[in-house]
Design a protein around this motif. Structure first.
Motif, mmCIF file in Angstrom:
data_model
loop_
_atom_site.group_PDB
_atom_site.id
_atom_site.type_symbol
_atom_site.label_atom_id
_atom_site.label_comp_id
_atom_site.label_asym_id
_atom_site.label_seq_id
_atom_site.Cartn_x
_atom_site.Cartn_y
_atom_site.Cartn_z
ATOM 1 N N UNK A 188 0.849 -1.188 0.000
ATOM 2 C CA UNK A 188 0.000 0.000 0.000
ATOM 3 C C UNK A 188 0.883 1.236 0.000
ATOM 4 N N UNK A 189 0.270 2.335 -0.331
ATOM 5 C CA UNK A 189 0.970 3.610 -0.372
ATOM 6 C C UNK A 189 1.118 4.148 1.045
ATOM 7 N N UNK A 190 2.331 4.603 1.373
ATOM 8 C CA UNK A 190 2.592 5.218 2.666
ATOM 9 C C UNK A 190 3.034 6.646 2.389
ATOM 10 N N UNK A 243 -1.399 0.496 -11.326
ATOM 11 C CA UNK A 243 -2.081 -0.423 -12.240
ATOM 12 C C UNK A 243 -2.792 0.341 -13.351
ATOM 13 N N UNK A 244 -3.379 1.476 -13.019
ATOM 14 C CA UNK A 244 -4.060 2.272 -14.042
ATOM 15 C C UNK A 244 -3.056 2.845 -15.048
ATOM 16 N N UNK A 245 -1.910 3.272 -14.588
ATOM 17 C CA UNK A 245 -0.869 3.781 -15.501
ATOM 18 C C UNK A 245 -0.363 2.648 -16.383
ATOM 19 N N UNK A 246 -0.098 1.499 -15.793
ATOM 20 C CA UNK A 246 0.357 0.334 -16.565
ATOM 21 C C UNK A 246 -0.698 -0.036 -17.601
ATOM 22 N N UNK A 268 4.261 -6.927 -12.629
ATOM 23 C CA UNK A 268 4.362 -8.393 -12.685
ATOM 24 C C UNK A 268 2.975 -9.039 -12.755
ATOM 25 N N UNK A 269 2.055 -8.547 -11.938
ATOM 26 C CA UNK A 269 0.688 -9.081 -11.944
ATOM 27 C C UNK A 269 0.042 -8.812 -13.300
ATOM 28 N N UNK A 270 0.185 -7.603 -13.807
ATOM 29 C CA UNK A 270 -0.411 -7.239 -15.090
ATOM 30 C C UNK A 270 0.110 -8.140 -16.210
ATOM 31 N N UNK A 271 1.411 -8.344 -16.266
ATOM 32 C CA UNK A 271 2.001 -9.165 -17.334
ATOM 33 C C UNK A 271 1.584 -10.631 -17.209
ATOM 34 N N UNK A 272 1.383 -11.096 -15.997
ATOM 35 C CA UNK A 272 0.931 -12.474 -15.798
ATOM 36 C C UNK A 272 -0.533 -12.635 -16.198
ATOM 37 N N UNK A 273 -1.382 -11.714 -15.795
ATOM 38 C CA UNK A 273 -2.832 -11.831 -15.983
ATOM 39 C C UNK A 273 -3.344 -11.271 -17.308
ATOM 40 N N UNK A 274 -2.714 -10.226 -17.801
ATOM 41 C CA UNK A 274 -3.129 -9.565 -19.056
ATOM 42 C C UNK A 274 -4.607 -9.180 -19.061
ATOM 43 N N UNK A 275 -5.037 -8.332 -18.120
ATOM 44 C CA UNK A 275 -6.453 -7.943 -18.110
ATOM 45 C C UNK A 275 -6.797 -7.058 -19.308
ATOM 46 N N UNK A 276 -8.055 -7.110 -19.713
ATOM 47 C CA UNK A 276 -8.547 -6.244 -20.788
ATOM 48 C C UNK A 276 -9.052 -4.920 -20.229
ATOM 49 N N UNK A 277 -9.540 -4.958 -18.997
ATOM 50 C CA UNK A 277 -10.140 -3.793 -18.356
ATOM 51 C C UNK A 277 -9.669 -3.730 -16.903
ATOM 52 N N UNK A 303 7.321 3.197 -6.504
ATOM 53 C CA UNK A 303 8.129 2.377 -7.425
ATOM 54 C C UNK A 303 7.978 0.889 -7.093
ATOM 55 N N UNK A 304 7.981 0.557 -5.805
ATOM 56 C CA UNK A 304 7.782 -0.839 -5.395
ATOM 57 C C UNK A 304 6.411 -1.329 -5.845
ATOM 58 N N UNK A 305 5.381 -0.521 -5.614
ATOM 59 C CA UNK A 305 4.027 -0.884 -6.031
ATOM 60 C C UNK A 305 3.961 -1.066 -7.548
ATOM 61 N N UNK A 306 4.613 -0.168 -8.269
ATOM 62 C CA UNK A 306 4.602 -0.242 -9.734
ATOM 63 C C UNK A 306 5.189 -1.574 -10.208
ATOM 64 N N UNK A 307 6.310 -1.976 -9.636
ATOM 65 C CA UNK A 307 6.956 -3.231 -10.048
ATOM 66 C C UNK A 307 6.092 -4.438 -9.673
ATOM 67 N N UNK A 308 5.531 -4.456 -8.469
ATOM 68 C CA UNK A 308 4.637 -5.548 -8.057
ATOM 69 C C UNK A 308 3.461 -5.669 -9.028
#
Length: 156
Positions: free
Chosen positions: A55-57, A98-101, A77-86, A69-74
């Motif tokens: 979470x953001x502190x 996640x929204x930026x990614x 990885x999730x985004x590349x594994x799951x590949x959501x459409x929305x 930056x830590x959140x972005x990297x985590x």
């Protein structure tokens, strides 16, 4: 040819933001979905498919940048594994990476401004409003801050 079923990433912080996301049962029943949430007893007990992330502190600017930056990297990885459409979110800060990614990868971003925000916007909403594909408010009073938003009424 069989059409691929859309995959949805629901991302939010815990508490009220998560409870609002969980009200979208029609969406979660209709599409393949997963949740990205911050760690609490409630999120650990969730039965839905989920990822628990940092979470953001906001203690100071240096810590804020390091955590983001830590959140972005985590989340990358999730985004590349799951590949959501929305990506659908009610905020808060945990949803920013996640929204930026998602936007970088040209995925649809849907932001639902928090039910608790009746007269004033939140900082996450103000940022994501700039690039969201669909921005939904639950109170008409917020139209003055988000003129291109859609009034969707309460999700409760």
């Amino acid at each position: 040819m069989k059409q691929k079923r859309k995959k949805i990433c629901f991302i939010s912080s815990s508490g009220g933001h998560l409870e609002q996301i969980r009200q979208l049962k029609e969406v979660s029943n209709r599409y393949e979905c997963f949740y990205v949430v911050t760690r609490t007893k409630a999120t650990e007990a969730m039965k839905q498919r989920k990822y628990i992330v940092s979470d953001l502190v906001r203690t100071n600017i240096v810590v804020l940048i390091i955590r983001m930056l830590k959140m972005f990297m985590e989340q990358l990885r999730i985004f590349l594994k799951e590949r959501p459409d929305v990506i659908i979110t009610t905020g808060a800060g945990v949803a920013i990476p996640m929204c930026i990614i998602g936007k970088i990868f040209r995925k649809k971003i849907i932001y639902i401004e928090s039910f608790a925000r009746i007269n004033t916007p939140n900082k996450t909403g103000l940022l994501i409003y700039k690039f969201a594909d669909l921005f939904i408010i639950q109170w008409e009073e917020l139209n003055k801050y988000y003129p291109k938003s859609i009034y969707g009424g309460w999700i409760y």
